[in-house]
Motif scaffolding. Structure first.
Motif, short mmCIF file in Angstrom:
data_model
loop_
_atom_site.label_atom_id
_atom_site.label_comp_id
_atom_site.label_asym_id
_atom_site.label_seq_id
_atom_site.Cartn_x
_atom_site.Cartn_y
_atom_site.Cartn_z
N LEU A 116 95.43 -11.53 19.64
CA LEU A 116 96.17 -12.37 19.96
C LEU A 116 97.65 -11.88 20.08
N ARG A 117 97.84 -10.79 19.97
CA ARG A 117 99.25 -10.44 20.14
C ARG A 117 99.77 -10.57 21.75
N PRO A 118 100.73 -10.97 21.52
CA PRO A 118 101.47 -11.21 23.30
C PRO A 118 101.40 -10.10 24.12
N LYS A 119 101.00 -10.04 25.36
CA LYS A 119 101.07 -8.94 25.98
C LYS A 119 102.20 -9.22 27.22
N PHE A 120 102.77 -8.17 27.14
CA PHE A 120 103.96 -8.22 28.24
C PHE A 120 103.41 -7.40 29.66
N PRO A 121 104.17 -7.81 30.53
CA PRO A 121 103.65 -7.16 31.77
C PRO A 121 104.38 -5.62 31.74
N ASP A 122 103.63 -4.93 32.42
CA ASP A 122 104.51 -3.45 32.92
C ASP A 122 104.32 -3.15 34.09
N PHE A 123 105.47 -3.37 34.75
CA PHE A 123 105.63 -3.39 36.04
C PHE A 123 105.68 -1.91 36.64
N GLY A 124 105.94 -0.80 35.63
CA GLY A 124 106.09 0.23 36.00
C GLY A 124 107.59 1.02 36.20
N PRO A 125 107.79 2.07 36.36
CA PRO A 125 109.10 2.75 36.57
C PRO A 125 109.66 2.34 38.03
N ALA A 126 108.75 2.37 38.99
CA ALA A 126 109.36 2.09 40.35
C ALA A 126 109.65 0.41 40.50
N PHE A 127 109.54 -0.54 39.42
CA PHE A 127 110.01 -1.72 39.80
C PHE A 127 111.56 -1.99 39.68
N PRO A 128 111.97 -2.58 41.04
CA PRO A 128 113.44 -2.31 41.28
C PRO A 128 114.12 -3.35 40.35
N ILE A 129 115.04 -2.97 39.68
CA ILE A 129 115.91 -4.11 38.69
C ILE A 129 117.34 -4.13 39.65
N SER A 130 117.66 -5.14 39.76
CA SER A 130 118.89 -5.57 40.74
C SER A 130 120.04 -5.21 39.90
N ASP A 131 121.27 -4.82 40.27
CA ASP A 131 122.45 -4.53 39.65
C ASP A 131 122.80 -5.90 38.84
N GLU A 132 122.65 -7.10 39.26
CA GLU A 132 123.11 -8.08 38.61
C GLU A 132 122.36 -8.41 37.37
N ILE A 133 121.24 -7.99 37.32
CA ILE A 133 120.25 -8.16 36.34
C ILE A 133 120.71 -6.93 35.27
N ARG A 134 120.95 -5.84 35.62
CA ARG A 134 121.48 -4.69 34.87
C ARG A 134 122.70 -5.16 34.11
N GLN A 135 123.60 -5.89 34.72
CA GLN A 135 124.94 -6.10 34.25
C GLN A 135 124.74 -7.27 33.10
N LEU A 136 123.46 -7.81 33.03
CA LEU A 136 123.34 -8.78 32.01
C LEU A 136 123.20 -8.21 30.61
N HIS A 137 123.15 -7.11 30.48
CA HIS A 137 122.86 -6.37 29.02
C HIS A 137 124.23 -6.44 28.41
N CYS A 138 124.20 -6.46 27.23
CA CYS A 138 125.31 -6.21 26.25
C CYS A 138 125.66 -4.93 25.73
N LEU A 139 124.71 -4.05 25.69
CA LEU A 139 125.05 -2.76 25.19
C LEU A 139 125.12 -1.76 26.54
N GLU A 140 125.74 -0.74 26.28
CA GLU A 140 125.81 0.41 27.44
C GLU A 140 124.80 1.49 26.81
N LEU A 141 123.89 1.81 27.56
CA LEU A 141 123.12 2.80 26.89
C LEU A 141 123.81 4.14 27.19
N VAL A 142 123.93 4.84 26.20
CA VAL A 142 124.22 6.25 26.09
C VAL A 142 123.35 7.30 25.74
#
Length: 93
Positions: free
Chosen positions: A44-70
């Motif tokens: 019954l554990r929720p299953k989240f889709p795995d789109f893989g590393p080649a899945f494109p993420i737009s710059d608009e979506i990337r800008q929604l995060h609140c922490l800068e990854l260092v």
């Protein structure tokens, strides 16, 4: 912390299945209840889709995060191998 509340219930299983469950519980050195609880929890554990590393993420979506990854330092990776594993899995494709 309060102890977990348990509710007693009953299920009906085919005798052969019940015997296999008992053997498996004994093999794992856990109670039959724990074996069944873990199996149901896993199922019954929720299953989240795995789109893989080649899945494109737009710059608009990337800008929604609140922490800068260092990128952690090599010393930080060495101190916690899980950190390096997760970083490589989710950040450094």
């Amino acid at each position: 912390m309060e102890p977990a509340t348990r509710v007693q219930t009953a299920f009906r299983f085919e005798p052969e299945l019940l015997e296999r469950m008992k053997r498996e519980a004994k093999k794992r050195n856990v109670s039959l209840n724990k074996l069944v609880e873990d199996a149901v929890e896993q199922a019954l554990r929720p299953k989240f889709p795995d789109f893989g590393p080649a899945f494109p993420i737009s710059d608009e979506i990337r800008q929604l995060h609140c922490l800068e990854l260092v990128r952690p330092t090599e010393e930080e990776f060495a101190a916690d191998p899980r950190l390096e594993y997760l970083w490589k899995k989710h950040v450094d494709y």
